[in-house]
Write a protein that holds these residues in place. Structure first.
Motif, PDB file in Angstrom:
ATOM      1  N   LYS A 175     103.233  44.750 -22.048  1.00 56.59           N
ATOM      2  CA  LYS A 175     103.715  44.201 -20.583  1.00 56.59           C
ATOM      3  C   LYS A 175     104.250  45.775 -19.978  1.00 56.59           C
ATOM      4  O   LYS A 175     105.277  46.387 -20.251  1.00 56.59           O
ATOM      5  CB  LYS A 175     104.803  43.463 -21.049  1.00 56.59           C
ATOM      6  CG  LYS A 175     105.627  42.896 -19.767  1.00 56.59           C
ATOM      7  CD  LYS A 175     106.606  41.789 -20.207  1.00 56.59           C
ATOM      8  CE  LYS A 175     107.930  41.602 -19.267  1.00 56.59           C
ATOM      9  NZ  LYS A 175     108.704  40.817 -19.752  1.00 56.59           N
ATOM     10  N   SER A 176     103.281  45.853 -18.868  1.00 56.88           N
ATOM     11  CA  SER A 176     103.482  47.086 -18.190  1.00 56.88           C
ATOM     12  C   SER A 176     102.685  46.926 -16.667  1.00 56.88           C
ATOM     13  O   SER A 176     101.853  46.142 -16.562  1.00 56.88           O
ATOM     14  CB  SER A 176     103.029  48.353 -18.876  1.00 56.88           C
ATOM     15  OG  SER A 176     103.218  49.512 -17.916  1.00 56.88           O
ATOM     16  N   LEU A 177     103.452  47.707 -15.787  1.00 56.26           N
ATOM     17  CA  LEU A 177     102.611  47.862 -14.647  1.00 56.26           C
ATOM     18  C   LEU A 177     102.224  49.241 -14.172  1.00 56.26           C
ATOM     19  O   LEU A 177     102.157  49.382 -12.781  1.00 56.26           O
ATOM     20  CB  LEU A 177     103.459  46.999 -13.405  1.00 56.26           C
ATOM     21  CG  LEU A 177     103.451  45.388 -13.331  1.00 56.26           C
ATOM     22  CD1 LEU A 177     104.302  45.153 -12.481  1.00 56.26           C
ATOM     23  CD2 LEU A 177     102.052  45.236 -12.898  1.00 56.26           C
ATOM     24  N   ASN A 178     102.418  49.889 -15.080  1.00 57.82           N
ATOM     25  CA  ASN A 178     102.262  51.440 -14.612  1.00 57.82           C
ATOM     26  C   ASN A 178     100.721  51.910 -14.562  1.00 57.82           C
ATOM     27  O   ASN A 178      99.971  51.479 -15.321  1.00 57.82           O
ATOM     28  CB  ASN A 178     102.349  52.584 -15.942  1.00 57.82           C
ATOM     29  CG  ASN A 178     104.216  52.728 -15.839  1.00 57.82           C
ATOM     30  OD1 ASN A 178     104.759  52.142 -15.179  1.00 57.82           O
ATOM     31  ND2 ASN A 178     104.721  53.321 -16.868  1.00 57.82           N
ATOM     32  N   ILE A 223     107.734  58.278 -11.815  1.00 54.65           N
ATOM     33  CA  ILE A 223     106.904  59.056 -10.705  1.00 54.65           C
ATOM     34  C   ILE A 223     105.808  59.347 -11.415  1.00 54.65           C
ATOM     35  O   ILE A 223     105.645  60.028 -12.447  1.00 54.65           O
ATOM     36  CB  ILE A 223     107.875  60.007 -10.292  1.00 54.65           C
ATOM     37  CG1 ILE A 223     108.968  59.395  -9.213  1.00 54.65           C
ATOM     38  CG2 ILE A 223     107.128  61.215  -9.529  1.00 54.65           C
ATOM     39  CD1 ILE A 223     110.176  60.411  -8.762  1.00 54.65           C
ATOM     40  N   TYR A 224     104.649  59.478 -10.438  1.00 55.40           N
ATOM     41  CA  TYR A 224     103.173  59.925 -10.896  1.00 55.40           C
ATOM     42  C   TYR A 224     102.677  60.618  -9.731  1.00 55.40           C
ATOM     43  O   TYR A 224     102.560  59.959  -8.761  1.00 55.40           O
ATOM     44  CB  TYR A 224     102.507  58.804 -11.181  1.00 55.40           C
ATOM     45  CG  TYR A 224     100.948  58.914 -11.721  1.00 55.40           C
ATOM     46  CD1 TYR A 224     100.626  59.316 -12.707  1.00 55.40           C
ATOM     47  CD2 TYR A 224     100.018  59.076 -10.653  1.00 55.40           C
ATOM     48  CE1 TYR A 224      99.363  59.537 -13.191  1.00 55.40           C
ATOM     49  CE2 TYR A 224      98.799  59.238 -11.015  1.00 55.40           C
ATOM     50  CZ  TYR A 224      98.326  59.593 -12.365  1.00 55.40           C
ATOM     51  OH  TYR A 224      97.096  59.636 -12.634  1.00 55.40           O
ATOM     52  N   LEU A 225     102.248  62.031 -10.082  1.00 53.31           N
ATOM     53  CA  LEU A 225     101.959  62.652  -8.852  1.00 53.31           C
ATOM     54  C   LEU A 225     100.536  63.205  -9.144  1.00 53.31           C
ATOM     55  O   LEU A 225     100.558  63.981 -10.124  1.00 53.31           O
ATOM     56  CB  LEU A 225     102.947  63.627  -8.707  1.00 53.31           C
ATOM     57  CG  LEU A 225     104.268  63.363  -7.894  1.00 53.31           C
ATOM     58  CD1 LEU A 225     104.932  64.577  -7.838  1.00 53.31           C
ATOM     59  CD2 LEU A 225     104.079  62.910  -6.224  1.00 53.31           C
ATOM     60  N   ASP A 226      99.845  62.954  -8.514  1.00 57.87           N
ATOM     61  CA  ASP A 226      98.032  63.572  -8.640  1.00 57.87           C
ATOM     62  C   ASP A 226      98.115  64.244  -7.112  1.00 57.87           C
ATOM     63  O   ASP A 226      98.578  63.882  -6.276  1.00 57.87           O
ATOM     64  CB  ASP A 226      97.206  62.605  -9.164  1.00 57.87           C
ATOM     65  CG  ASP A 226      96.927  61.427  -8.602  1.00 57.87           C
ATOM     66  OD1 ASP A 226      97.539  61.285  -7.435  1.00 57.87           O
ATOM     67  OD2 ASP A 226      96.118  60.595  -8.839  1.00 57.87           O
ATOM     68  N   ASN A 247     104.759  53.134 -11.071  1.00 51.72           N
ATOM     69  CA  ASN A 247     104.795  51.523 -11.261  1.00 51.72           C
ATOM     70  C   ASN A 247     104.422  50.825 -10.126  1.00 51.72           C
ATOM     71  O   ASN A 247     104.737  50.955  -9.080  1.00 51.72           O
ATOM     72  CB  ASN A 247     106.291  51.224 -11.651  1.00 51.72           C
ATOM     73  CG  ASN A 247     106.235  49.659 -12.321  1.00 51.72           C
ATOM     74  OD1 ASN A 247     106.007  48.838 -11.336  1.00 51.72           O
ATOM     75  ND2 ASN A 247     106.915  49.754 -13.431  1.00 51.72           N
ATOM     76  N   LEU A 248     103.306  49.774 -10.263  1.00 54.55           N
ATOM     77  CA  LEU A 248     102.734  49.247  -9.116  1.00 54.55           C
ATOM     78  C   LEU A 248     103.667  48.288  -8.580  1.00 54.55           C
ATOM     79  O   LEU A 248     103.949  47.879  -7.443  1.00 54.55           O
ATOM     80  CB  LEU A 248     101.578  48.409  -9.544  1.00 54.55           C
ATOM     81  CG  LEU A 248     100.310  49.545  -9.933  1.00 54.55           C
ATOM     82  CD1 LEU A 248      99.215  48.792 -10.376  1.00 54.55           C
ATOM     83  CD2 LEU A 248      99.937  49.956  -8.494  1.00 54.55           C
TER      84      LEU A 248
END
Lengths: 211, 484
Positions: free
Chosen positions: B187-190, B60-63, B124-125
């Motif tokens: 390997k990431s989609l963040n 979870i990413y909150l801005d 994560n996209l």
């Protein structure tokens, strides 16, 4: 081995493009998914990664067994006309498909710098599969054909993902599988409803809402 | 951990709708969303004042940007929950809905809100994609809820067109991750990782990938020419759901475009992103102006107006000056508030007259005095009259366009807005005034609907007045939102 499997994907896609009846389309979809399953399994065996085994297993269970079974069941239950309702005949469709194959090859060569990429041909085939899915959705008239078109596009994306970045992160892949399965169930539910209300599943005749 | 609260309440209410078999469930539902609204307001304040975005488990990413969208969703979902109480009761009295169906309605309503709250919180996209696809799948049931030929047709088109669109978005997402892995990332989609190394990514791949994103999420956002599902779905859905679809579902797709847009702006430069957004925005505006002019169906009229407003937002984002960005983001909030207000009004009219056709609807002010007056005010708010909030956000965008020197864009924007203003005043003038059709009697507006109207009305006036005084803070907030 890899080349054989890719060839299998290509051939099964051509088979779908020229299919005239829904059961044939579903059968070819099954072949295509099986090829993808084999490809994933081989990579899993080479790299001994648990994640890849799980993904291969899910691919087999969902796309080779459950989804085709579910679609076949719908055909039987609603006793719909098995014809796909072709807006473009098989010969011409095949020509289109060949054109798409060439175009997707050009696309990968020029836009994505895939020349440096070992998986260049995989990528070209993957884009072709996506194109073929769109083609089927537009030029086949039954609701079931549209669902299968979507699934084909999704298969193409699976190939794209594994060609360019060795697949998506594990839990995203799982979530997408789940999502695809749920969406097929929901669309199937709507096919039942359309059949009940309109007594056909010809989406070209759904034209009550305009303007 | 406010976000957990915001996500948990709709999930619990969805389960509760199936278990609790009481008439008061509508009230419990609204109270739940009031709590969500409070939590999201606090969250917005916290994230605005915090120095860095907070992440939980990288998942979870909150801005401030995500908190802002969560806040918008919570406003509209609270109003829709309030409005649902009276609306569902009326439908049940008329026999359009059975008791069992009403429970299913509440369960789906909550699941729908739940999936929408998920979208802005994802880091994560790939999960962002899954959340947006979930919103489509759940709301398709709510579009086809009345099970008539028209509504099932609308639901089918909605689910098919949006699913195809969103597959393109997934393709774009994969290409973004490809660009990231070429630039040397793991390997990431963040999103946070991708945005951090945007400068190193291959420009050509980013450009191609963003086109796919724009086509994909643009379909869901209702940008022309991918909008064809929108008028069908929004006009056939249950009235409170139409408000949610128009008010916030479109915005969640815009949010996704913005997230990818920020990466593209950092990687390729602003003009590529800006030109594409302005182009699609102007096409949407022009096309919706034509359809609004000749429209005969009340709810389709409002649906086309949503396309118009999404167009305005994307022009605002495309102009790129901080003032225009501020206008565009404010417009996200203002349009959500005003459009749900209008859809509630349309819902009252349709349930009183049993018709969508505007030629058959006359004398709304006599038939539904409260709703009629609210709609009269709402039309002026929607078409951008001062002192209402939409006026402020539109004028910000137009000022920014003139100071930027983009006279053509400003001119076209004003031209289309003028056409739409005329068309709206004409259509609503005919409907609101005039003589009642024979056999119609004056009816009341239920208390819950009145509360929903007043809540939204307060918002659209307050935003309009307050913003004049805090313009400086506003620009600061926008810079904070986009981390420019």
């Amino acid at each position: 081995m890899q080349a054989m499997i890719l060839f299998g994907v290509l051939v099964s896609t051509y088979l779908m493009v020229i299919a005239k009846r829904t059961p044939a389309l579903i059968r070819s979809f099954r072949y295509q998914s099986f090829c993808l399953f084999l490809a994933t399994l081989i990579i899993a065996l080479q790299e001994h990664e648990l994640d890849l085994y799980i993904i291969a297993g899910l691919l087999f269970v969902l796309k080779v067994v459950l989804i085709p079974y579910f679609l076949n069941r719908i055909i039987k239950r609603i006793k719909a006309n098995e014809n796909l309702g072709l807006l473009i005949n098989p010969q011409l469709s095949l020509l289109w498909a060949l054109g798409f194959t060439y175009l997707s090859w050009v696309f990968t060569r020029h836009f994505l710098a895939a020349a440096q990429l070992a998986g260049g041909s995989i990528l070209a085939i993957a884009f072709f599969v996506v194109f073929a899915g769109i083609f089927l959705m537009i030029f086949r008239m039954t609701a079931l054909a549209q669902i299968i078109g979507l699934l084909i596009m999704e298969n193409g994306l699976f190939l794209v993902a594994s060609a360019v970045s060795g697949g998506m992160p594990f839990f995203v892949e799982i979530a997408i599988f789940f999502d695809v399965f749920v969406s097929v169930l929901i669309m199937g539910f709507f096919v039942y409803r359309i059949n009940k209300l309109f007594t056909h599943i010809d989406v070209n005749k759904l034209s009550r809402l305009k303007g | 951990m406010l976000i957990v609260l915001i996500l948990a309440i709709p999930a619990l209410l969805a389960a509760g709708a199936l278990v609790i078999n009481k008439k008061v469930f509508g009230i419990i539902n609204s109270l739940g969303y009031l709590a969500v609204l409070t939590a999201s307001a606090v969250l917005l304040k916290e994230t605005l004042l915090a120095d860095s975005a907070c992440t939980y488990f990288g998942f979870i990413y909150l801005d401030a940007l995500s908190a802002f969208f969560i806040f918008v969703i919570s406003i509209v979902s609270f109003a829709a929950a309030l409005y649902s109480i009276g609306y569902i009761k009326k439908d049940m009295e008329k026999g359009l809905m059975t008791k069992k169906k009403a429970r299913i309605y509440y369960a789906l309503f909550n699941l729908f809100c739940f999936s929408m709250f998920f979208v802005p919180a994802m880091n994560n996209l790939g999960m962002l994609w899954v959340a947006i696809e979930m919103t489509t799948l759940i709301s398709a049931f709510l579009v086809g809820f009345y099970n008539t030929k028209e509504s099932v047709e609308a639901a089918w088109k909605y689910i098919i067109i949006c699913s195809v669109g969103i597959i393109f978005a997934l393709l774009g997402t994969i290409l973004f991750s490809y660009a990231y892995s070429l630039s040397g990332g793991v390997k990431s989609l963040n999103w946070s990782l991708l945005a951090a190394s945007a400068g190193k990514m291959d420009k050509n791949i980013l450009k191609v990938a963003f086109i796919f994103i724009l086509v994909g999420y643009g379909t869901k956002a209702g940008l022309a020419p991918m909008h064809t599902w929108l008028p069908d779905a929004h006009s056939q859905a249950v009235a409170p759901i139409s408000a949610l679809l128009s008010g916030v579902l479109l915005k969640t797709a815009l949010y996704a475009i913005l997230r990818f847009g920020i990466i593209v702006i950092k990687g390729v430069g602003f003009s590529y992103f800006g030109n594409l957004m302005i182009l699609l925005g102007l096409i949407s505006l022009g096309l919706s102006a034509c359809f609004i002019l000749v429209q005969k169906d009340l709810k389709r009229l409002l649906a086309y107006s949503s396309i118009e407003h999404v167009g305005i937002i994307s022009v605002g984002l495309g102009l790129g000056a901080p003032l225009a960005m501020a206008g565009a983001l404010l417009h996200v909030l203002n349009h959500a508030v005003v459009k749900s207000f209008m859809f509630f009004g349309a819902g009252d009219i349709v349930s009183a007259y049993q018709k969508h056709n505007m030629n058959a609807i006359r004398g709304v002010i006599k038939a539904l005095p409260f709703t009629g007056i609210m709609l009269l005010l709402g039309v002026f708010a929607l078409t951008g009259f001062p002192p209402f909030s939409i006026f402020i956000s539109e004028i910000l965008i137009i000022i920014a366009a003139f100071t930027n020197g983009s006279y053509l864009i400003a001119g076209l924007l004003l031209f289309f807005l003028a056409i739409i203003f005329g068309a709206f005043i004409y259509h609503f003038g005919e409907m609101l005034f005039g003589n009642l059709p024979k056999g119609m009697k004056a009816a009341g507006t239920p208390l819950s609907a009145k509360l929903a109207f007043l809540f939204l009305f307060f918002q659209m006036c307050a935003v309009g007045f307050v913003l004049v005084f805090i313009k400086k803070d506003l620009l600061w907030i926008v810079q904070k939102l986009f981390q420019l």
